[in-house]
Write an enzyme that holds these catalytic residues in place. Structure first.
Site, PDB file in Angstrom:
ATOM      1  N   SER A  87      -8.450   4.500 -12.552  1.00 43.99           N
ATOM      2  CA  SER A  87      -7.656   5.673 -12.219  1.00 43.99           C
ATOM      3  C   SER A  87      -8.512   6.642 -11.388  1.00 43.99           C
ATOM      4  CB  SER A  87      -7.150   6.320 -13.515  1.00 43.99           C
ATOM      5  OG  SER A  87      -6.252   7.366 -13.228  1.00 43.99           O
ATOM      6  N   ILE A 134     -17.863   8.819  -6.110  1.00 46.07           N
ATOM      7  CA  ILE A 134     -18.844   7.728  -6.191  1.00 46.07           C
ATOM      8  C   ILE A 134     -19.350   7.436  -4.783  1.00 46.07           C
ATOM      9  CG2 ILE A 134     -19.247   5.339  -6.895  1.00 46.07           C
ATOM     10  CD1 ILE A 134     -18.505   7.197  -9.242  1.00 46.07           C
ATOM     11  N   ILE A 154     -16.332   0.105  -6.036  1.00 40.85           N
ATOM     12  CA  ILE A 154     -16.396   0.248  -7.484  1.00 40.85           C
ATOM     13  C   ILE A 154     -16.039  -1.056  -8.189  1.00 40.85           C
ATOM     14  CG2 ILE A 154     -15.169   1.336  -9.418  1.00 40.85           C
ATOM     15  CD1 ILE A 154     -15.067   3.920  -7.743  1.00 40.85           C
ATOM     16  N   LYS A 170       1.525  -7.857 -15.726  1.00 42.42           N
ATOM     17  CA  LYS A 170       2.660  -8.659 -16.205  1.00 42.42           C
ATOM     18  C   LYS A 170       2.366 -10.148 -16.028  1.00 42.42           C
ATOM     19  CE  LYS A 170       7.686  -9.138 -15.804  1.00 42.42           C
ATOM     20  NZ  LYS A 170       7.940  -9.146 -17.239  1.00 42.42           N
ATOM     21  N   LYS A 179      -1.706   7.274  -9.755  1.00 44.06           N
ATOM     22  CA  LYS A 179      -2.722   7.198 -10.821  1.00 44.06           C
ATOM     23  C   LYS A 179      -2.208   7.808 -12.118  1.00 44.06           C
ATOM     24  CE  LYS A 179      -6.100   5.282  -8.350  1.00 44.06           C
ATOM     25  NZ  LYS A 179      -6.558   3.912  -8.592  1.00 44.06           N
ATOM     26  N   ASP A 205      -1.931 -10.134  -2.383  1.00 39.65           N
ATOM     27  CA  ASP A 205      -1.500  -8.745  -2.219  1.00 39.65           C
ATOM     28  C   ASP A 205      -0.829  -8.355  -3.529  1.00 39.65           C
ATOM     29  OD1 ASP A 205      -0.167  -6.374  -1.627  1.00 39.65           O
ATOM     30  OD2 ASP A 205       0.351  -6.989   0.413  1.00 39.65           O
TER      31      ASP A 205
HETATM   32  C1  HXC Z   1      -1.190   9.718   6.742  1.00 45.53           C
HETATM   33  C2  HXC Z   1      -1.161   7.416   6.674  1.00 45.53           C
HETATM   34  C3  HXC Z   1      -2.572   7.361   6.755  1.00 45.53           C
HETATM   35  C4  HXC Z   1      -3.278   8.618   6.846  1.00 45.53           C
HETATM   36  C5  HXC Z   1      -1.825   5.327   6.646  1.00 45.53           C
HETATM   37  N1  HXC Z   1      -0.767   6.132   6.598  1.00 45.53           N
HETATM   38  N2  HXC Z   1      -2.958   6.046   6.720  1.00 45.53           N
HETATM   39  N3  HXC Z   1      -0.487   8.565   6.665  1.00 45.53           N
HETATM   40  N4  HXC Z   1      -2.549   9.766   6.819  1.00 45.53           N
HETATM   41  N5  HXC Z   1      -4.598   8.671   6.953  1.00 45.53           N
HETATM   42  C6  HXC Z   1       0.633   5.716   6.564  1.00 45.53           C
HETATM   43  C7  HXC Z   1       1.007   4.878   7.755  1.00 45.53           C
HETATM   44  O1  HXC Z   1       1.242   5.673   8.894  1.00 45.53           O
HETATM   45  C8  HXC Z   1       2.265   4.192   7.243  1.00 45.53           C
HETATM   46  O2  HXC Z   1       3.372   5.038   7.267  1.00 45.53           O
HETATM   47  C9  HXC Z   1       1.951   3.973   5.786  1.00 45.53           C
HETATM   48  O3  HXC Z   1       0.897   4.880   5.438  1.00 45.53           O
HETATM   49  C10 HXC Z   1       1.486   2.574   5.491  1.00 45.53           C
HETATM   50  O4  HXC Z   1       0.368   2.317   6.295  1.00 45.53           O
HETATM   51  P1  HXC Z   1      -0.070   0.819   6.657  1.00 45.53           P
HETATM   52  O5  HXC Z   1      -1.362   0.906   7.373  1.00 45.53           O
HETATM   53  O6  HXC Z   1       1.044   0.103   7.320  1.00 45.53           O
HETATM   54  O7  HXC Z   1      -0.205   0.145   5.199  1.00 45.53           O
HETATM   55  P2  HXC Z   1      -1.244  -0.884   4.677  1.00 45.53           P
HETATM   56  O8  HXC Z   1      -1.735  -1.795   5.766  1.00 45.53           O
HETATM   57  O9  HXC Z   1      -0.656  -1.517   3.493  1.00 45.53           O
HETATM   58  O10 HXC Z   1      -2.488   0.021   4.285  1.00 45.53           O
HETATM   59  C11 HXC Z   1      -2.476   0.769   3.112  1.00 45.53           C
HETATM   60  C12 HXC Z   1      -3.384   1.989   3.264  1.00 45.53           C
HETATM   61  C13 HXC Z   1      -4.750   1.599   3.773  1.00 45.53           C
HETATM   62  C14 HXC Z   1      -3.464   2.700   1.917  1.00 45.53           C
HETATM   63  C15 HXC Z   1      -2.706   2.926   4.235  1.00 45.53           C
HETATM   64  O11 HXC Z   1      -5.523   2.728   4.025  1.00 45.53           O
HETATM   65  C16 HXC Z   1      -5.480   0.675   2.883  1.00 45.53           C
HETATM   66  O12 HXC Z   1      -5.075  -0.481   2.680  1.00 45.53           O
HETATM   67  N6  HXC Z   1      -6.555   1.072   2.251  1.00 45.53           N
HETATM   68  C17 HXC Z   1      -7.274   0.230   1.283  1.00 45.53           C
HETATM   69  C18 HXC Z   1      -8.594   0.758   0.984  1.00 45.53           C
HETATM   70  C19 HXC Z   1      -8.593   2.148   0.414  1.00 45.53           C
HETATM   71  O13 HXC Z   1      -7.916   3.051   0.894  1.00 45.53           O
HETATM   72  N7  HXC Z   1      -9.404   2.393  -0.598  1.00 45.53           N
HETATM   73  C20 HXC Z   1      -9.596   3.711  -1.124  1.00 45.53           C
HETATM   74  C21 HXC Z   1      -9.170   3.784  -2.485  1.00 45.53           C
HETATM   75  S1  HXC Z   1      -9.840   5.293  -3.162  1.00 45.53           S
HETATM   76  P3  HXC Z   1       4.464   5.031   8.484  1.00 45.53           P
HETATM   77  O14 HXC Z   1       5.466   6.066   8.097  1.00 45.53           O
HETATM   78  O15 HXC Z   1       3.721   5.379   9.727  1.00 45.53           O
HETATM   79  O16 HXC Z   1       5.030   3.652   8.519  1.00 45.53           O
HETATM   80  C22 HXC Z   1      -8.958   5.700  -4.500  1.00 45.53           C
HETATM   81  C23 HXC Z   1      -9.412   6.821  -5.407  1.00 45.53           C
HETATM   82  C24 HXC Z   1     -10.324   7.787  -4.776  1.00 45.53           C
HETATM   83  O17 HXC Z   1      -7.984   5.119  -4.779  1.00 45.53           O
HETATM   84  C25 HXC Z   1     -10.780   8.873  -5.745  1.00 45.53           C
HETATM   85  C26 HXC Z   1     -12.050   9.558  -5.241  1.00 45.53           C
HETATM   86  C27 HXC Z   1     -12.546  10.665  -6.082  1.00 45.53           C
END
Ligand code: HXC
Length: 273
Positions: A150, A197, A27, A133, A168, A73
């Site tokens: 959001s 989307i 997006i 900020k 959000k 980051d």
């Molecule tokens: C449960 C999970 C998980 C899952 C990660 N975690 N994935 N828990 N189910 N599927 C947990 C991990 O075990 C860890 O906890 C903690 O989250 C942090 O995970 P990390 O991988 O170490 O963090 P990081 O590398 O910073 O990754 C962040 C992330 C990752 C959110 C977990 O998926 C990411 O970076 N995603 C970016 C892209 C993304 O998701 N985009 C989608 C946005 S959609 P523990 O306890 O084990 O340490 C959106 C709106 C959608 O925002 C609306 C649609 C209608």
């Protein structure tokens, strides 16, 4: 993506500078490309420099405009301050800011760890605060405009989404607070709440396979172009008296979110979790 120039005039953002978090994909990439197609220049930031660099190159080639990648980051204030400084060094100012960096996954309460909850809130909510900020003085100087990205899943009690929903909801609140505090400086602050989307990481992560979009009143899922067009509108002078508003762009989907058994189109059934 379809050209938003089919709807809006070509050069309405000539001379404008956008800083967009999460602009390397999905997006936010489409939002960035739309601004550049209309004459703007952009800096995109995220954690993954390789992805950003590729996206920036592709967008520059597709539009003939300038898109610069900077690794940052949004959870780290020093990173976003560096990104803001480099944007101003390169382009002299910041007119538009998009807070789009986000993380998400489906997780039932019992499987959501302390760190998982905190991670999503840190990326989405604290990340939006940090970047805004860091950029706020430049936005005041340019009488700029902010769009916060959001979602709609916190409008109802969508299961498995409390981490993202809480983040959000905070972003929705910041949109209002900033509109009030930054309005006197000429800065407009709005948000976009996208529905499902297609071809985005978010929907890939949240939708069950074979999801049907029949429950969306307007009869289809959204595209990144739907969000891009809303972005152009909100940044344009056509929206010059709009601030503090969260624009839902979802084909009226959220009004149909809840049905017994959670068969909503953005949810996997509990048995798959
Ligand atoms: C449960 C999970 C998980 C899952 C990660 N975690 N994935 N828990 N189910 N599927 C947990 C991990 O075990 C860890 O906890 C903690 O989250 C942090 O995970 P990390 O991988 O170490 O963090 P990081 O590398 O910073 O990754 C962040 C992330 C990752 C959110 C977990 O998926 C990411 O970076 N995603 C970016 C892209 C993304 O998701 N985009 C989608 C946005 S959609 P523990 O306890 O084990 O340490 C959106 C709106 C959608 O925002 C609306 C649609 C209608």
């Amino acid at each position: 993506m379809a050209k938003t120039t089919d709807v809006f005039k070509n050069e309405i953002f000539k001379g404008k500078v956008l800083l967009c978090s999460g602009g390397g994909s999905g997006i936010c990439r489409a939002m960035t490309e739309a601004v550049v197609r209309h004459g703007g220049k952009a800096v995109i930031i995220s954690r993954s420099f390789d992805k950003l660099e590729k996206a920036a190159k592709e967008m520059s080639e597709a539009t003939g405009g300038e898109v610069i990648p900077i690794q940052a980051d949004v959870r780290k204030p020093a990173d976003v301050e560096n990104a803001v400084s480099k944007t101003v060094e390169k382009f002299g100012k910041i007119d538009f800011l998009i807070n789009g960096a986000a993380g998400n996954f489906l997780a039932p309460f019992q499987k959501l760890s302390y760190n998982a909850f905190r991670t999503v809130v840190e990326i989405d909510l604290l990340g939006s605060f940090n970047l805004t900020k860091a950029a706020s003085e430049h936005l005041k100087a340019s009488k700029g405009s902010i769009i916060n990205v959001s979602m709609t899943l916190h409008y109802t009690g969508s299961p498995y989404q409390q981490h993202a929903g809480a983040a959000k909801a905070g972003i929705d609140a910041l949109t209002k607070h900033w509109a009030v505090e930054l309005g006197p400086f000429g800065v407009r602050v709005n948000g976009i709440a996208p529905g499902p989307i297609v071809d985005t990481v978010g929907l890939d992560k949240l939708a069950r396979s074979g999801a049907s979009y029949e429950t969306i009143p307007l009869g289809r899922a959204g595209s990144v172009t739907d969000i891009a067009q809303s972005t152009v509108f909100l940044f344009s002078d056509a929206a010059e008296w709009i601030s503090g508003h969260m624009l839902v762009v979802d084909g009226a989907h959220w009004l149909t979110h809840y049905t017994p058994g959670y068969p909503g189109i953005v949810l996997n059934p509990p048995s798959k979790l």
